[in-house]
Design a protein around this motif. Sequence first.
Motif, PDB file in Angstrom:
ATOM      1  N   TYR A 194       1.026  -0.945  -0.105  1.00  0.00           N
ATOM      2  CA  TYR A 194       0.358  -0.304  -0.173  1.00  0.00           C
ATOM      3  C   TYR A 194       0.827   1.517  -0.085  1.00  0.00           C
ATOM      4  O   TYR A 194       2.488   0.870   0.028  1.00  0.00           O
ATOM      5  CB  TYR A 194      -0.575   0.298   1.237  1.00  0.00           C
ATOM      6  N   THR A 195       0.183   2.423  -0.603  1.00  0.00           N
ATOM      7  CA  THR A 195       0.900   3.491  -0.370  1.00  0.00           C
ATOM      8  C   THR A 195       0.663   4.435   1.193  1.00  0.00           C
ATOM      9  O   THR A 195      -1.146   4.732   0.673  1.00  0.00           O
ATOM     10  CB  THR A 195       0.820   4.386  -1.683  1.00  0.00           C
ATOM     11  N   LEU A 196       0.778   4.985   1.623  1.00  0.00           N
ATOM     12  CA  LEU A 196       0.435   6.326   2.624  1.00  0.00           C
ATOM     13  C   LEU A 196       0.452   7.604   2.478  1.00  0.00           C
ATOM     14  O   LEU A 196       1.320   7.980   2.049  1.00  0.00           O
ATOM     15  CB  LEU A 196       0.757   6.027   4.485  1.00  0.00           C
ATOM     16  N   SER A 197      -0.838   8.680   1.654  1.00  0.00           N
ATOM     17  CA  SER A 197      -0.585  10.219   2.277  1.00  0.00           C
ATOM     18  C   SER A 197      -1.307  10.730   2.663  1.00  0.00           C
ATOM     19  O   SER A 197      -2.722  10.363   3.012  1.00  0.00           O
ATOM     20  CB  SER A 197      -1.232  10.137   0.190  1.00  0.00           C
ATOM     21  N   GLY A 198      -1.049  11.226   3.948  1.00  0.00           N
ATOM     22  CA  GLY A 198      -1.809  12.174   5.124  1.00  0.00           C
ATOM     23  C   GLY A 198      -2.585  10.657   5.085  1.00  0.00           C
ATOM     24  O   GLY A 198      -1.934   9.840   6.092  1.00  0.00           O
ATOM     25  N   ALA A 199      -4.211  10.921   5.119  1.00  0.00           N
ATOM     26  CA  ALA A 199      -4.569   9.979   6.197  1.00  0.00           C
ATOM     27  C   ALA A 199      -5.487   8.592   4.903  1.00  0.00           C
ATOM     28  O   ALA A 199      -5.999   8.070   5.711  1.00  0.00           O
ATOM     29  CB  ALA A 199      -5.991  11.122   7.389  1.00  0.00           C
ATOM     30  N   ASN A 200      -4.844   8.731   3.684  1.00  0.00           N
ATOM     31  CA  ASN A 200      -5.421   8.386   3.029  1.00  0.00           C
ATOM     32  C   ASN A 200      -4.848   6.632   2.925  1.00  0.00           C
ATOM     33  O   ASN A 200      -3.351   7.395   2.470  1.00  0.00           O
ATOM     34  CB  ASN A 200      -5.442   9.055   2.124  1.00  0.00           C
TER      35      ASN A 200
END
Length: 385
Positions: free
Chosen positions: A358-364
């Motif tokens: 997965y990738t995490l960007s901010g809270a997404n």
Amino acid sequence: MAPSISVLNRLCTLIVSVFLLSSCGNVRFNAGTAEKSIDPGITDTGNTTTNNGGTPRSVTYSSVVPTNLNKVDILLVIDDSGSMKTDQLKLANKLSGFASQLENSSASMDWQMCVTVTRDQLISSKYYWGASVNWVGYTPVSGPQYVLKKGTTGLNDIFTRTINAIGAGVPGSGDERGIKAAYHHFYNGEPGVAGTSGCYRKDAAVAVIVISDEDERSVGGDCKRIKTNMNEDPASCLPLEAADMPSTLLTQAKNVFGTNVRFTFNSIVVADSTCEKIQDETADSNGVKAPSHQGLKYIEMSKLTNGGIGSICEDDFSTNLNIFKDKILNSLSSLTLECSPVASSLSVSINNVATTDYTLSGANLKFNNAVVEGKTISMTYKCNQ
């Protein structure tokens, strides 16, 4: 200077919000619902901080991927202040194509849209934030006139007539508060509760789209951004309240729709200094130049949820609408966490098998490969709030 291609691509995400708001339709928002819109423990006045400096709290999440992931409920939040008329007019011919693309996508999106404005509205002698307004020229087969649904014919005419009815420069519209409007609208249609508006459905993704040429409360609570050289009154700088804060809106989404809601916030705003200069130098039909401000709080909210960010200076919003459509589709393989997790605290597993796919960007959190229905996603992480 023309916006860059990357900015053009992001613009599509945000354009939808401006067009759909109709300020003269009948509002469906009762006093009980509006009063309920303040979270317990939130004081909706004065300055607000998002972190009390205490020990990070732990979050545990576990949910089975449902079989119906193709529903999306869209809230359009439109700035109807005096400087917005030109930008509003860019939208009418583009939104019907956007809606058609949602219907014709490979995911066969089951969409619906509601719309509100960035100001409070006078309803039965009381002022309310986040009240839904009717679509103009729309007669639904069932349900209220303010919920536009998949399969509706004559979308171009509905969009055009609605945006013409929005108007610009309505009294009180100078205090633009798109985040606060969304915060209150989330209770105007709480899923599964009798008597609510029906703007939100269980198990649907929620996508907010804001379009504005200002920041939250014009300058995002930063009085240094007031432009006295353009006769902007320093007294017009007002402090942000709890409901104006990005972290508060994210918490509100989780509280109302559930912790596993797929939530994105998208912005068509003054995205950089180049656009800000263009907006400042553009006069309206009366030859008046109004100061604009970069939408920093809206951009922060979009980054928090991995939403789209587009420039309001773009001449044609159609490219950005395509990207916005892709953002909605991409959200089907993503989750919105309760916060941007503390570094290295996130642990994710699928059917009890740990994964880093997965990738995490901010809270997404976006899975590189969509998780199929019936599988259980579990995770733990810590929040600094």
